[in-house]
Design an enzyme around this catalytic site. Structure first.
Site, short mmCIF file in Angstrom:
data_model
loop_
_atom_site.label_atom_id
_atom_site.label_comp_id
_atom_site.label_asym_id
_atom_site.label_seq_id
_atom_site.Cartn_x
_atom_site.Cartn_y
_atom_site.Cartn_z
N TYR A 189 51.67 33.08 32.41
CA TYR A 189 52.82 32.58 33.17
C TYR A 189 53.76 31.79 32.26
O TYR A 189 54.97 32.03 32.24
CB TYR A 189 52.33 31.70 34.33
CG TYR A 189 53.45 31.21 35.22
CD1 TYR A 189 53.99 32.04 36.20
CD2 TYR A 189 53.97 29.93 35.10
CE1 TYR A 189 55.02 31.60 37.04
CE2 TYR A 189 54.98 29.48 35.92
CZ TYR A 189 55.51 30.31 36.88
OH TYR A 189 56.53 29.88 37.69
N SER B 27 59.52 33.22 51.99
CA SER B 27 59.38 31.76 52.13
C SER B 27 59.72 31.19 50.76
O SER B 27 60.11 31.90 49.85
CB SER B 27 57.94 31.39 52.54
OG SER B 27 57.04 31.75 51.51
#
Length: 332
Positions: free
Chosen positions: A193, A12
């Protein structure tokens, strides 16, 4: 027909939207999609074939956070393909994200809220851990696994008649302040991140310097804020549902609120159509969407020190050497 190798992180999000949009641009391309396991790869393949039944789509299994898996996948790809025209390096993780609501409130009071909402600067933290290879999991998955894969696929990427392209998915959250050469795996901080995405920017800059002469070009894109599985883990789902009308309004002021995977893939698709020789290696290409929903690409100069990039590249090579020594049995 051109060969194209993709690493969508799941079936997705931007990875799938990108596959579908590229087939709309050129139905002759061969897509090789890579996911962490065969089930995810086949699910993605089925979704692509549902909208493009005549497409050439193959799969390969690779877990970017597992270096043995990376080396096995690279060996398989070298057996299957003679060249790769595009490698979209799109896999990524953001484990246990936390929002600092106190920082958000402070941003509101100081007039910095919009900047914080578009970059997540100062409001997003993550809890990292070591993986099975003894590396920080976010660094390994978001950067080093990709780097090792590229290095192992060099024979398919360099010296071809036409240039080959690396297109890395970075982030507007990539900040120099979150990265340190002395702790490049970000073992001591809480913004793994951001650090991994800044490391991505550094790596792309150096790869251009090293490999443009051999016909390999690297670019960095930012998909903007896309509502994907990764994003939905930041806050409870019910909160996102309450916030969505506000986010659509924010897009009138924050063009990087692309929101949908289709919009988020805009820069990736735009780069597919460009001649790499004319691109600036120090620019990050941002997917943007106007308040009325029009997609466009905005180039922005990266805040990258080229000397730091070179030093970081040398550290990556040292880590690569240690890895290859450990996994000699997986090499040709």
């Amino acid at each position: 027909s051109a060969l194209l190798f993709l690493t969508p992180s799941r079936s997705s999000g931007v990875g799938l939207a990108l596959c579908q949009r590229l087939l709309e641009e050129d139905g002759r391309i061969h897509l090789c999609i890579a996911c962490r396991n065969e089930q995810k790869s086949e699910a993605t393949r089925d979704l692509i074939l549902a909208t493009h039944p005549s497409a050439q789509v193959s799969t390969v299994e690779v877990d970017l956070g597992n270096l043995a898996s990376v080396l096995r996948a690279a060996r398989e790809l070298r057996c299957r393909f003679q060249r790769l025209d595009f490698v979209y390096l799109n896999a990524g993780i953001m484990p246990n994200p936390h929002v600092n609501f106190k920082a958000l409130w402070h941003g509101l009071l100081t007039g910095k809220l919009l900047h914080m909402l578009t970059t997540a600067e100062g409001i997003m933290t993550q809890t990292d851990r070591l993986n099975g290879d003894g590396l920080q999991e976010v660094f390994a998955t978001n950067l080093f696994g990709h780097f090792m894969l590229v290095r192992q696929l060099q024979s398919l990427l360099c010296g071809n008649e036409k240039p080959s392209r690396l297109i890395w998915t970075s982030s507007s959250n990539a900040r120099e302040s979150a990265f340190s050469l002395s702790d490049y795996q970000h073992a001591k901080g809480q913004e793994s991140y951001s650090s991994s995405k800044y490391a991505t920017d550094l790596t792309s800059v150096v790869l251009n310097r090293k490999f443009n002469g051999q016909g390999l070009y690297s670019s960095v894109v930012c998909p903007g804020l896309v509502m994907s599985n990764m994003t939905y883990r930041i806050l409870p789902v019910f909160l996102w549902k309450l916030l969505m009308p506000i986010m659509w309004l924010i897009r009138f002021f924050a063009k990087t609120y692309t929101l949908t995977p289709y919009n988020g893939a805009e820069a990736h698709v735009w780069l597919f159509k460009q001649k790499p020789e004319y691109l600036d290696s120090l620019v990050k290409y941002h997917s943007c969407t106007s308040g009325l929903g029009k997609c466009y690409v905005e180039p922005r100069k990266m805040d990258v020190d080229e000397d730091t990039a070179e030093k970081f590249y040398q550290k990556l090579l040292e880590l690569e050497e240690q890895t290859l020594e450990k996994y000699r049995d997986l090499l040709d």
